[in-house]
Structures are given as structure tokens and as C-alpha cells.
Design a protein around this motif. Structure first.
Motif, PDB file in Angstrom:
ATOM      1  N   SER A  88       0.822  -1.210   0.000  1.00 42.04           N
ATOM      2  CA  SER A  88       0.000   0.000   0.000  1.00 42.04           C
ATOM      3  C   SER A  88       0.858   1.264   0.000  1.00 42.04           C
ATOM      4  O   SER A  88       0.502   2.266  -0.630  1.00 42.04           O
ATOM      5  N   VAL A  89       1.991   1.229   0.704  1.00 45.52           N
ATOM      6  CA  VAL A  89       2.906   2.372   0.674  1.00 45.52           C
ATOM      7  C   VAL A  89       3.416   2.604  -0.749  1.00 45.52           C
ATOM      8  O   VAL A  89       3.475   3.739  -1.239  1.00 45.52           O
ATOM      9  N   GLY A  90       3.772   1.517  -1.428  1.00 45.04           N
ATOM     10  CA  GLY A  90       4.264   1.645  -2.797  1.00 45.04           C
ATOM     11  C   GLY A  90       3.226   2.204  -3.744  1.00 45.04           C
ATOM     12  O   GLY A  90       3.515   3.084  -4.564  1.00 45.04           O
ATOM     13  N   VAL A  91       1.998   1.711  -3.642  1.00 43.14           N
ATOM     14  CA  VAL A  91       0.971   2.183  -4.574  1.00 43.14           C
ATOM     15  C   VAL A  91       0.604   3.634  -4.294  1.00 43.14           C
ATOM     16  O   VAL A  91       0.242   4.389  -5.212  1.00 43.14           O
ATOM     17  N   ALA A  92       0.720   4.070  -3.038  1.00 40.80           N
ATOM     18  CA  ALA A  92       0.478   5.481  -2.733  1.00 40.80           C
ATOM     19  C   ALA A  92       1.493   6.363  -3.447  1.00 40.80           C
ATOM     20  O   ALA A  92       1.138   7.421  -4.011  1.00 40.80           O
ATOM     21  N   LEU A  93       2.761   5.964  -3.456  1.00 36.87           N
ATOM     22  CA  LEU A  93       3.793   6.731  -4.171  1.00 36.87           C
ATOM     23  C   LEU A  93       3.535   6.731  -5.675  1.00 36.87           C
ATOM     24  O   LEU A  93       3.726   7.745  -6.353  1.00 36.87           O
ATOM     25  N   VAL A  94       3.093   5.598  -6.194  1.00 43.97           N
ATOM     26  CA  VAL A  94       2.817   5.498  -7.633  1.00 43.97           C
ATOM     27  C   VAL A  94       1.683   6.442  -8.025  1.00 43.97           C
ATOM     28  O   VAL A  94       1.753   7.145  -9.043  1.00 43.97           O
ATOM     29  N   ILE A  95       0.623   6.470  -7.232  1.00 44.57           N
ATOM     30  CA  ILE A  95      -0.527   7.319  -7.555  1.00 44.57           C
ATOM     31  C   ILE A  95      -0.176   8.803  -7.441  1.00 44.57           C
ATOM     32  O   ILE A  95      -0.558   9.620  -8.282  1.00 44.57           O
ATOM     33  N   LEU A  96       0.569   9.157  -6.397  1.00 41.06           N
ATOM     34  CA  LEU A  96       0.869  10.564  -6.153  1.00 41.06           C
ATOM     35  C   LEU A  96       1.896  11.128  -7.128  1.00 41.06           C
ATOM     36  O   LEU A  96       1.821  12.308  -7.502  1.00 41.06           O
ATOM     37  N   PHE A  97       2.858  10.312  -7.563  1.00 43.50           N
ATOM     38  CA  PHE A  97       3.957  10.835  -8.374  1.00 43.50           C
ATOM     39  C   PHE A  97       3.983  10.283  -9.799  1.00 43.50           C
ATOM     40  O   PHE A  97       4.854  10.660 -10.586  1.00 43.50           O
ATOM     41  N   GLY A  98       3.046   9.415 -10.142  1.00 38.42           N
ATOM     42  CA  GLY A  98       3.008   8.892 -11.502  1.00 38.42           C
ATOM     43  C   GLY A  98       2.512   9.924 -12.498  1.00 38.42           C
ATOM     44  O   GLY A  98       1.920  10.940 -12.121  1.00 38.42           O
ATOM     45  N   PRO A  99       2.732   9.691 -13.788  1.00 35.93           N
ATOM     46  CA  PRO A  99       2.289  10.647 -14.816  1.00 35.93           C
ATOM     47  C   PRO A  99       0.774  10.723 -14.893  1.00 35.93           C
ATOM     48  O   PRO A  99       0.092   9.709 -14.724  1.00 35.93           O
ATOM     49  N   ARG A 100       0.261  11.925 -15.166  1.00 37.86           N
ATOM     50  CA  ARG A 100      -1.190  12.136 -15.260  1.00 37.86           C
ATOM     51  C   ARG A 100      -1.578  12.779 -16.591  1.00 37.86           C
ATOM     52  O   ARG A 100      -2.646  13.395 -16.696  1.00 37.86           O
ATOM     53  N   SER A 101      -0.737  12.706 -17.576  1.00 41.82           N
ATOM     54  CA  SER A 101      -1.019  13.369 -18.854  1.00 41.82           C
ATOM     55  C   SER A 101      -2.180  12.680 -19.565  1.00 41.82           C
ATOM     56  O   SER A 101      -2.451  11.495 -19.362  1.00 41.82           O
ATOM     57  N   TYR A 102      -2.852  13.445 -20.409  1.00 39.50           N
ATOM     58  CA  TYR A 102      -4.005  12.920 -21.137  1.00 39.50           C
ATOM     59  C   TYR A 102      -4.106  13.607 -22.493  1.00 39.50           C
ATOM     60  O   TYR A 102      -3.854  14.803 -22.619  1.00 39.50           O
ATOM     61  N   GLU A 103      -4.436  12.834 -23.500  1.00 39.19           N
ATOM     62  CA  GLU A 103      -4.786  13.379 -24.809  1.00 39.19           C
ATOM     63  C   GLU A 103      -5.718  12.402 -25.492  1.00 39.19           C
ATOM     64  O   GLU A 103      -5.648  11.191 -25.242  1.00 39.19           O
TER      65      GLU A 103
END
Length: 361
Positions: free
Chosen positions: A166-181
Motif C-alpha cells: 500500500s505504501v508503494g501504490v500510494a507513491l505510484v498514484i501521487l507521483f506517476g504521470p497524469r497526462s491525457y490526450e
């Protein structure tokens, strides 16, 4: 004049915030803009994609466990109840087709509802973020519901591993890319023109060929072990999810183009194969062991293929975000390895009968 310049500057800034528009503000479909021009997707769209993913994954996980419980149903004589009633016990055994069971059909209906929600989420979020969130949430739901639906035990080792994940997935969600097109046929063709993607696909094909050869050599049911079937389901799931993201975007921008329907049909076929192989894995193994193994393998492949195919590895907001994201992925992998290879799982406690039958030293 100064006020006019500020207004034009503001309008240009507003245009730049929305993908799919050129410098004059006109909507453009099918043209990939430079990566540096891709800005963060609006927060509400990002949150919506996560909420759809959580809701869809919850339904999918519960659906899997309902299907698993259908495989466990037996009559008073221990014969499977998966098949329709026939005239003899031998015919019932031969006709034991799990997909004809009403109990299993209920499970697949709940599962398909979840998959539809996840499919909608992929159109607005990045695969390298939604896939880890989906798989980890699936493990959480499995651990919460398996003791109730399947009467399978979840010990302290698994819970501790889940907290690490859960700690790992929190980092992934908060700092992962959020770009959209908006996703178009042109972008799909660009994704296919990708040497690393084809190298990874060649490796996946070799894995499938190896498992297929092993099943042929074995020549009896079960053709493969539960871990091997889970691996087979994971590989088919890699491409099922990838094509789900493609089709989810293409039906919004290129519904009448034949490429869209080839992608949709291929997506459905791979999804059916994924469902079948995972059902076979759960039929011969415990859900609390099969599903975490499946989720870990599926997670790694989906991040790698999705990041390469859609170019999402280039969309991090900063170098710090990139490092933190991969730290989160590493923590997830370590947690899943701990989950799958904890001593309490590899070497379960012996029963009282085993202890009495074993001579003491």
C-alpha cells in the motif's frame, strides 16, 4: 493594448491546458503534439479515473471469488455441481462445464460490470498509474472478502505484506504521470512502430509457447499447474489491458474506422482467454495464493508494455517524480514477493495428525 495582450496571453494559456487543440485554438484529432506540450490532466478527470478503477476492481475481484466458489460447490456425494443434471454420475463428471453453472454466471456478470468500469477509466488515466492501483486494490478486496466468500484464511504475514504494498501504490498514484490526450488511430499506429514493444512481445510469445509445449508433453488434466495457469492468465491480461485502453479511446474518436473494431474484437478475445485461464488456476489453487501471484505478474507486464506502447514513461512532471514513482513500483514488487514467498505460505504449519505421524528426533 496592454489589456488585449494580457487577454490573448491568458487565452493562449487556457488553450495549452487542453489537449487536442492547435496554437489557434482549433480542435485537432490524430496529431501527436510534442511531449513537453502535454500538461497534467485536470484533477477532476484524474480523480474520476481512479474512482472508476476502484469501483471496477472491487466488482471484478468479488466476481472472481464468486466464480471460485462455484468451482468448490459439490453435491452430497462429492460430485461437482458445475454441470447440468444428467442421467448418470459419469455423464455429470464428463459434462462438468463451469461456464454452465448459474453460480458461475453470477460471478462472471459481476466481473464484467467491473471490467466495464475499468475500461471506461483507462480512457482518462495513464496505464502505468491505474494498473498498479487496480492490482493492489484487487489484493486488498481479495484479502477482505476471501474469508467470507471462500472461507480461506488470511494470516498476519499477508496483512503485513499488504501494508508494504500500500505504501508503494500510494507513491505510484501521487507521483506517476497524469497526462491525457484523445487517443486516435494515428497514435495507435505510432505505438505499433516501437521496437522495444515488439521485443517484449516476442518474449511473451516465447513464454506462451513454452507453457503450451509443456501442456502437450504432459498430456493429461490438469494440463498445467495453478502457478503456470496464473502466469498464462497474466500474459494474456497484459495485452487485454493494453487493448482495453486503446479501444476505450478509439471508440470516442474513431468509432467508424475499421482499425477500432479490430482492436475491440481482439480485446474481447484476449479478455475471454484471460478469464478462462484464471478460472482454471483458481479451480486448482487457493484464491489468496493464485490471485496475488497473478496480480504481481500482470502488474509488471502492464506497467512495462503500457509505458512503452503509450509513451507514458516520458510524461513524468519532474526527475524527482520519476524516481519516486519507480521507488513505489519497487516497494510494490518487494511487498508482493514477500506476500507470495512468506514462510507461513511456503511452509505451512503441520496438522496434529502430521505431527503425531512424524517421529520426534
Amino acid at each position: 493594448h496592454s489589456g488585449s495582450s494580457q487577454t490573448n496571453s491568458c487565452n493562449a494559456s487556457e488553450r495549452d491546458r487542453f489537449p487536442g487543440r492547435d496554437s489557434s485554438g482549433r480542435e485537432v484529432v490524430g496529431v501527436r503534439r510534442p511531449r513537453e506540450a502535454l500538461l497534467l490532466v485536470a484533477m477532476e478527470v484524474w480523480v474520476r479515473s481512479l474512482m472508476l478503477t476502484v469501483a471496477g476492481t472491487t466488482c471484478s475481484s468479488v466476481g472472481w471469488m464468486i466464480q471460485k466458489s462455484a468451482h468448490n460447490l459439490t453435491d452430497e456425494e462429492g460430485l461437482p455441481l458445475m454441470a447440468p443434471q444428467t442421467t448418470s454420475d459419469s455423464q455429470r463428471r464428463k459434462a462438468s462445464l463451469y461456464f454452465l453453472s448459474a453460480h458461475w454466471l453470477l460471478g462472471i456478470s459481476v466481473f464484467l460490470l467491473g471490467q466495464l468500469l475499468c475500461w471506461a477509466a483507462l480512457a482518462y488515466g495513464t496505464q502505468v498509474v491505474l494498473s498498479p492501483a487496480s492490482h493492489v486494490w484487487s489484493i486488498i478486496v481479495t484479502f477482505a472478502a476471501a474469508p467470507v466468500l471462500l472461507r480461506e484464511k488470511v494470516d498476519g504475514e499477508k496483512i503485513m505484506s499488504l501494508l508494504i504494498i500500500s505504501v508503494g501504490v500510494a507513491l505510484v498514484i501521487l507521483f506517476g504521470p497524469r497526462s491525457y490526450e484523445p487517443y486516435t488511430v494515428e497514435l495507435f499506429k505510432q505505438g505499433l512502430d516501437n521496437s522495444p514493444f515488439w521485443c517484449g512481445s516476442a518474449f511473451a510469445l516465447l513464454c506462451l509457447a513454452f507453457l503450451g509445449l509443456k501442456a502437450v508433453i504432459r498430456g493429461k488434466d490438469p494440463w498445467l499447474s495453478s502457478p503456470e495457469l496464473a502466469a498464462l492468465a497474466a500474459v494474456t491480461g497484459w495485452y487485454s489491458v493494453l487493448l482495453s485502453k486503446c479501444s476505450s479511446g478509439l471508440v470516442q474518436t474513431s468509432l467508424t474506422v475499421w482499425v477500432t473494431w479490430v482492436v475491440v474484437i481482439s480485446n474481447v478475445m484476449l479478455a475471454m482467454a484471460n478469464v478462462h485461464f484464471l478460472n482454471m488456476a483458481m479451480k486448482n489453487g487457493d484464491a489468496v495464493l493464485v490471485l496475488p501471484m497473478y496480480e504481481s505478474l500482470a502488474l509488471l507486464g502492464q506497467i512495462a508494455l503500457g509505458g512503452i506502447f503509450f509513451g507514458e514513461f516520458d510524461d513524468f512532471a519532474s526527475a524527482r517524480g520519476r524516481i519516486t514513482y519507480w521507488t513505489g513500483v519497487f516497494i510494490i514488487i518487494m511487498g508482493i514477493l514477500r506476500l507470495n514467498y512468506a514462510p507461513s505460505i511456503l511452509w505451512p504449519k503441520r496438522t496434529s495428525e502430521e505431527e503425531t505421524s512424524t517421529p520426534s528426533s
